[in-house]
Design a protein around this motif. Structure first.
Motif, mmCIF file in Angstrom:
data_model
loop_
_atom_site.group_PDB
_atom_site.id
_atom_site.type_symbol
_atom_site.label_atom_id
_atom_site.label_comp_id
_atom_site.label_asym_id
_atom_site.label_seq_id
_atom_site.Cartn_x
_atom_site.Cartn_y
_atom_site.Cartn_z
ATOM 1 N N UNK A 78 0.844 -1.214 0.143
ATOM 2 C CA UNK A 78 -0.109 0.033 -0.005
ATOM 3 C C UNK A 78 0.770 1.274 -0.028
ATOM 4 N N UNK A 79 0.312 2.503 -0.215
ATOM 5 C CA UNK A 79 1.236 3.532 -0.119
ATOM 6 C C UNK A 79 2.020 4.082 0.878
ATOM 7 N N UNK A 80 1.395 3.601 2.140
ATOM 8 C CA UNK A 80 2.193 3.962 3.461
ATOM 9 C C UNK A 80 3.591 3.035 3.477
ATOM 10 N N UNK A 81 3.402 1.914 3.140
ATOM 11 C CA UNK A 81 4.525 1.185 2.886
ATOM 12 C C UNK A 81 5.654 1.458 1.928
ATOM 13 N N UNK A 82 5.189 2.171 0.940
ATOM 14 C CA UNK A 82 6.216 2.773 0.045
ATOM 15 C C UNK A 82 6.862 3.842 0.676
ATOM 16 N N UNK A 83 6.179 4.648 1.371
ATOM 17 C CA UNK A 83 6.827 5.699 2.227
ATOM 18 C C UNK A 83 7.717 5.303 3.304
ATOM 19 N N UNK A 84 7.476 4.250 4.022
ATOM 20 C CA UNK A 84 8.333 3.761 4.901
ATOM 21 C C UNK A 84 9.548 3.147 4.264
ATOM 22 N N UNK A 85 9.408 2.321 3.363
ATOM 23 C CA UNK A 85 10.610 1.803 2.727
ATOM 24 C C UNK A 85 11.454 2.929 1.976
ATOM 25 N N UNK A 86 10.889 3.795 1.193
ATOM 26 C CA UNK A 86 11.587 4.796 0.662
ATOM 27 C C UNK A 86 12.200 5.815 1.412
ATOM 28 N N UNK B 21 8.339 13.325 8.325
ATOM 29 C CA UNK B 21 7.087 13.435 7.615
ATOM 30 C C UNK B 21 6.123 12.241 7.321
ATOM 31 N N UNK B 22 7.205 11.150 6.807
ATOM 32 C CA UNK B 22 6.593 10.050 6.404
ATOM 33 C C UNK B 22 5.915 9.280 7.381
ATOM 34 N N UNK B 23 6.591 9.257 8.765
ATOM 35 C CA UNK B 23 6.075 8.909 10.232
ATOM 36 C C UNK B 23 4.675 9.296 10.407
ATOM 37 N N UNK B 24 4.558 10.786 10.290
ATOM 38 C CA UNK B 24 3.268 11.420 10.382
ATOM 39 C C UNK B 24 2.045 10.895 9.442
ATOM 40 N N UNK B 25 2.657 10.887 8.067
ATOM 41 C CA UNK B 25 1.832 9.981 7.078
ATOM 42 C C UNK B 25 1.338 8.862 7.579
ATOM 43 N N UNK B 26 1.961 8.006 7.923
ATOM 44 C CA UNK B 26 1.620 6.450 8.313
ATOM 45 C C UNK B 26 0.294 6.708 9.389
ATOM 46 N N UNK B 27 0.704 7.598 10.360
ATOM 47 C CA UNK B 27 -0.328 8.057 11.465
ATOM 48 C C UNK B 27 -1.617 8.208 10.751
ATOM 49 N N UNK B 28 -1.461 9.193 9.674
ATOM 50 C CA UNK B 28 -2.834 9.862 9.038
ATOM 51 C C UNK B 28 -3.463 9.094 8.063
ATOM 52 N N UNK B 29 -2.649 8.124 7.422
ATOM 53 C CA UNK B 29 -3.291 7.528 6.240
ATOM 54 C C UNK B 29 -3.626 5.935 6.441
ATOM 55 N N UNK C 54 7.791 16.547 2.460
ATOM 56 C CA UNK C 54 7.020 15.202 2.959
ATOM 57 C C UNK C 54 7.215 14.318 1.509
ATOM 58 N N UNK C 55 7.554 13.087 1.618
ATOM 59 C CA UNK C 55 8.059 12.181 0.385
ATOM 60 C C UNK C 55 6.501 11.612 -0.052
ATOM 61 N N UNK C 56 5.491 12.023 0.615
ATOM 62 C CA UNK C 56 4.114 11.504 0.094
ATOM 63 C C UNK C 56 3.824 12.104 -1.125
ATOM 64 N N UNK C 57 4.218 13.427 -1.430
ATOM 65 C CA UNK C 57 3.997 14.096 -2.447
ATOM 66 C C UNK C 57 4.621 13.290 -3.773
ATOM 67 N N UNK C 58 5.825 12.919 -3.652
ATOM 68 C CA UNK C 58 6.387 12.162 -4.875
ATOM 69 C C UNK C 58 6.308 11.124 -4.931
ATOM 70 N N UNK C 59 5.968 10.256 -3.845
ATOM 71 C CA UNK C 59 5.746 8.613 -3.963
ATOM 72 C C UNK C 59 4.014 8.393 -3.873
ATOM 73 N N UNK C 60 3.334 9.023 -3.409
ATOM 74 C CA UNK C 60 1.685 8.640 -3.598
ATOM 75 C C UNK C 60 1.197 9.818 -4.489
ATOM 76 N N UNK C 61 1.725 10.758 -5.119
ATOM 77 C CA UNK C 61 1.247 11.488 -5.965
ATOM 78 C C UNK C 61 0.350 12.557 -5.525
#
Length: 231
Positions: free
Chosen positions: A1-9, A119-127, A155-162
């Motif tokens: 899922x998208x959060x997984x990509x954030x944590x890995x990348x 920021x990716x840590x916070x993304x995980x909480x929120x997503x 925040x890497x979500x912009x690049x990784x999750x669009x």
């Protein structure tokens, strides 16, 4: 899922050496030791323990904007290392702290924040809506009632999750400011690598503090039933 990509990348594009240090529900009363505002901030890759240079600047800018309100700060406890799977440690730690705050200080307004890998840590909480890659301590939906604002930087979500967190999280997006410094490659399609280390100089920590303060001063303490959204 998208959060997984954030944590890995995490933040694989920019060297951290560029960055100098620096139970949910309704309670009958707020304990005397509870702060009015509780900031929970996750530092970026390679920064020493604490909330990091961006976190420090953000909190320093926020305090004078909320006069008369006590502001406590919690530094998310995680390695912030190149082992990006360990970002899950940060998400689990931040979630545990938030849940404890909700249980013991139900009227405290919580502010979530993070820079880069943080920021990716916070993304995980929120997503995240299910356990993924070691992140098992998901926030219950009612916790969102107690979070007044979210501020993330680089925040890497912009690049990784669009997209930014503002569009990715139904519960937290409307109360979020997600800032990318120009062509910072961690959060955009650009290639301005030094931009990733210039969030303080660019005034973005001040901008975030102003956004968060506006939400803190416009929201009343949480006294309604768990699960009700505050606009």
């Amino acid at each position: 899922m998208g959060v997984a990509a954030l944590m890995v990348s995490g933040v694989t594009l920019v060297a951290p050496a560029l960055l100098p240090s620096g139970p949910a529900g309704v309670a009958s009363a707020q304990p005397a030791e509870c702060a009015d505002v509780q900031v929970v901030f996750a530092r970026g890759t390679g920064e020493p323990a604490g909330i990091g240079r961006v976190g420090d600047a953000f909190v320093d800018a926020l305090r004078p904007l909320v006069p008369g309100q006590s502001v406590d700060v919690y530094a998310v406890n995680y390695p912030a290392s190149y082992d990006f799977l360990r970002a899950a440690d940060g998400a689990n730690d931040a979630s545990a702290f938030v849940q404890n705050t909700v249980a013991t200080c139900p009227d405290t307004r919580i502010v979530l924040g993070g820079f880069s890998q943080g920021a990716a840590v916070i993304d995980a909480l929120a997503i995240a809506n299910q356990p993924t890659l070691g992140f098992t301590n998901l926030l219950p939906p009612a916790a969102a009632d107690h979070v007044a604002a979210v501020a993330v930087f680089g925040n890497p979500s912009i690049r990784l999750l669009g997209g930014p967190l503002t569009s990715l999280s139904p519960q937290y997006g409307y109360k979020t400011i997600d800032l990318c410094n120009g062509a910072d490659p961690v959060c955009s399609g650009g290639d301005d690598r030094p931009a990733h280390s210039l969030y303080v100089q660019a005034g973005l920590t001040t901008q975030a503090a102003q956004f968060v303060a506006s939400r803190l001063t416009s929201e009343a303490p949480i006294t309604t039933l768990a699960g009700q959204t505050h606009g």
